[in-house]
Design a protein around this motif. Structure first.
Motif: not given
Length: 108
Positions: A22-30
């Motif tokens: 979740y944290k990586a997905f949130k960071e990647i999609n910025r």
């Protein structure tokens, strides 16, 4: 180990994996910040600046010093953003935010 201890280990592994995802997905999609350097640098140092050097209104050293100060100021502004800023012409595609006008305001 008993079955419930194994269950706790498996649940912790799954919880940790989901949290990381979740944290990586949130960071990647910025969205990515991009800046058009041709608008920033070329507008400041136009052909007139080169003509001034050629006509000896300013020395080449003064021109280079002005340009260096400007580029140092630009670099400092770009480093102050919360994420990396890419050159607009180098970004192939995706979700981008053009911050060229915002950087122009900071430079003035």
């Amino acid at each position: 180990m008993r079955w419930y201890e194994w269950l706790v280990v498996v649940v912790l592994i799954i919880f940790g994996s989901l949290t990381s995802y979740y944290k990586a997905f949130k960071e990647i999609n910025r969205p990515v910040y991009v800046v058009d350097l041709t608008k920033l640098v070329d507008e400041k140092f136009t052909k007139q600046s080169v003509k001034d050097v050629y006509n000896q209104k300013i020395t080449p050293e003064e021109y280079l010093e002005q340009r260096k100060k400007y580029l140092d100021k630009l670099q400092k502004i770009l480093n102050d953003f919360d994420r990396p800023v890419f050159i607009k012409q180098a970004v192939v595609g995706g979700d981008v935010i053009d911050i060229t006008d915002q950087v122009k305001k900071y430079l003035q």
